[in-house]
Design a protein around this motif. Sequence first.
Motif, PDB file in Angstrom:
ATOM      1  N   GLN A  30     -83.094 108.760   4.104  1.00 19.52           N
ATOM      2  CA  GLN A  30     -83.716 107.491   4.895  1.00 19.52           C
ATOM      3  C   GLN A  30     -81.886 106.195   4.915  1.00 19.52           C
ATOM      4  O   GLN A  30     -82.278 106.193   6.039  1.00 19.52           O
ATOM      5  CB  GLN A  30     -84.839 106.861   4.570  1.00 19.52           C
ATOM      6  CG  GLN A  30     -85.333 106.283   3.697  1.00 19.52           C
ATOM      7  CD  GLN A  30     -86.633 106.283   3.262  1.00 19.52           C
ATOM      8  OE1 GLN A  30     -87.021 105.917   2.272  1.00 19.52           O
ATOM      9  NE2 GLN A  30     -87.613 105.879   4.780  1.00 19.52           N
ATOM     10  N   LYS A  33     -79.387 106.735   6.494  1.00 23.17           N
ATOM     11  CA  LYS A  33     -79.403 106.993   8.076  1.00 23.17           C
ATOM     12  C   LYS A  33     -79.038 104.989   8.336  1.00 23.17           C
ATOM     13  O   LYS A  33     -78.599 104.406   9.728  1.00 23.17           O
ATOM     14  CB  LYS A  33     -80.785 107.602   8.419  1.00 23.17           C
ATOM     15  CG  LYS A  33     -80.962 108.773   7.673  1.00 23.17           C
ATOM     16  CD  LYS A  33     -81.973 109.791   8.350  1.00 23.17           C
ATOM     17  CE  LYS A  33     -81.886 110.786   8.594  1.00 23.17           C
ATOM     18  NZ  LYS A  33     -83.395 111.644   8.530  1.00 23.17           N
ATOM     19  N   TYR A  34     -79.978 104.516   6.975  1.00 22.85           N
ATOM     20  CA  TYR A  34     -79.812 102.874   7.955  1.00 22.85           C
ATOM     21  C   TYR A  34     -78.632 102.310   7.515  1.00 22.85           C
ATOM     22  O   TYR A  34     -78.032 101.570   8.533  1.00 22.85           O
ATOM     23  CB  TYR A  34     -80.569 102.084   6.835  1.00 22.85           C
ATOM     24  CG  TYR A  34     -82.404 102.391   6.825  1.00 22.85           C
ATOM     25  CD1 TYR A  34     -82.809 102.768   7.844  1.00 22.85           C
ATOM     26  CD2 TYR A  34     -82.829 102.723   5.609  1.00 22.85           C
ATOM     27  CE1 TYR A  34     -84.175 103.667   7.615  1.00 22.85           C
ATOM     28  CE2 TYR A  34     -84.380 102.517   5.530  1.00 22.85           C
ATOM     29  CZ  TYR A  34     -85.236 103.451   6.510  1.00 22.85           C
ATOM     30  OH  TYR A  34     -85.905 103.992   6.629  1.00 22.85           O
ATOM     31  N   ASN A  36     -75.405 104.524   7.792  1.00 22.02           N
ATOM     32  CA  ASN A  36     -74.847 104.253   9.373  1.00 22.02           C
ATOM     33  C   ASN A  36     -74.746 103.269  10.744  1.00 22.02           C
ATOM     34  O   ASN A  36     -74.143 103.728  11.426  1.00 22.02           O
ATOM     35  CB  ASN A  36     -75.108 105.717   9.037  1.00 22.02           C
ATOM     36  CG  ASN A  36     -73.972 106.697   8.006  1.00 22.02           C
ATOM     37  OD1 ASN A  36     -72.854 106.150   7.563  1.00 22.02           O
ATOM     38  ND2 ASN A  36     -73.706 108.156   8.071  1.00 22.02           N
ATOM     39  N   GLU A  37     -76.538 103.066  10.631  1.00 23.98           N
ATOM     40  CA  GLU A  37     -76.866 102.734  11.879  1.00 23.98           C
ATOM     41  C   GLU A  37     -76.077 101.292  12.028  1.00 23.98           C
ATOM     42  O   GLU A  37     -75.870 101.261  12.991  1.00 23.98           O
ATOM     43  CB  GLU A  37     -78.705 102.648  11.590  1.00 23.98           C
ATOM     44  CG  GLU A  37     -79.192 102.543  13.170  1.00 23.98           C
ATOM     45  CD  GLU A  37     -79.146 101.145  13.465  1.00 23.98           C
ATOM     46  OE1 GLU A  37     -78.927 101.066  14.887  1.00 23.98           O
ATOM     47  OE2 GLU A  37     -78.746 100.193  12.843  1.00 23.98           O
TER      48      GLU A  37
END
Length: 266
Positions: A30, A33-34, A36-37
């Motif tokens: 997670q 993912k944060y 990369n977002e």
Amino acid sequence: DKNIDMLCIINDTYALIIEDKTNTVSHSGQLIKYYNEVSSRGKYCEKDIIGIYFKTGDQWSYEDIEKERFMLFHRKDFLKVLNKYKGSNQILLDYRENLQSIQNDVESYKTTRIDKWTWGAWVGFYIKLQKYLKNCGWGYEPNPSGGFQGFWWHFQDNPKCRLYLQLESNPDNQLNRLCFKIEVEDKNERATLRGQWNKRIMAKGKELGMDIIKPKRFGTGKHMTVCIYKDEYRKCKNGLIDIENTVVELKKAENLVDQVMRNRST
């Protein structure tokens, strides 16, 4: 941001991603993912995206946090900041007091008799053991009996199973034991291997002068306790934990496992 615990933009230049964790841990990648977002928005240079893993509880490892480009900001780090505060804001003071009580509880294993340890004291003890025992981990394991804080280490692979050691503690029901465990993938092999390793460990314990007993009942799952160290493995001085001598006692259990593994036939 609905997908991130907290995203702070500073001077339209820096993106500060804060993941707030108490007694849970990051999972499923997670954090990256944060990161990369936010990076995919194209507004910030890579060096200007800062990930903070704010942890007010405790966990056994933070390696994955660093791999996912986050930096740890622990309860102890925040207390250093809060303790500089000289104002009278009651919300902030209450929060500081709460964090300090958690910290005191975790450190209480040093100054509290071992028969009076809380859940937090056991956590502090396990954190300390990490410095002495290799290939280890710890965490809460739920079960119908109220669960326990487990500390597992010294994994030894066998063609049919894996042998390892585990500490189990629950101060609410006085659970405190050192277990010899096996991990068996093949359901059809579990009963046979459970009996074999019980006999081997019991025999080797007798040979080494260690009081090893059979559990009240055997489990049937992937992870099974085959033997239990009968005596109190925690060693004390004046009623308080003696870490060095406790580690010596745990090393005896490691030695037993090593000897059993060397003499195994299957």
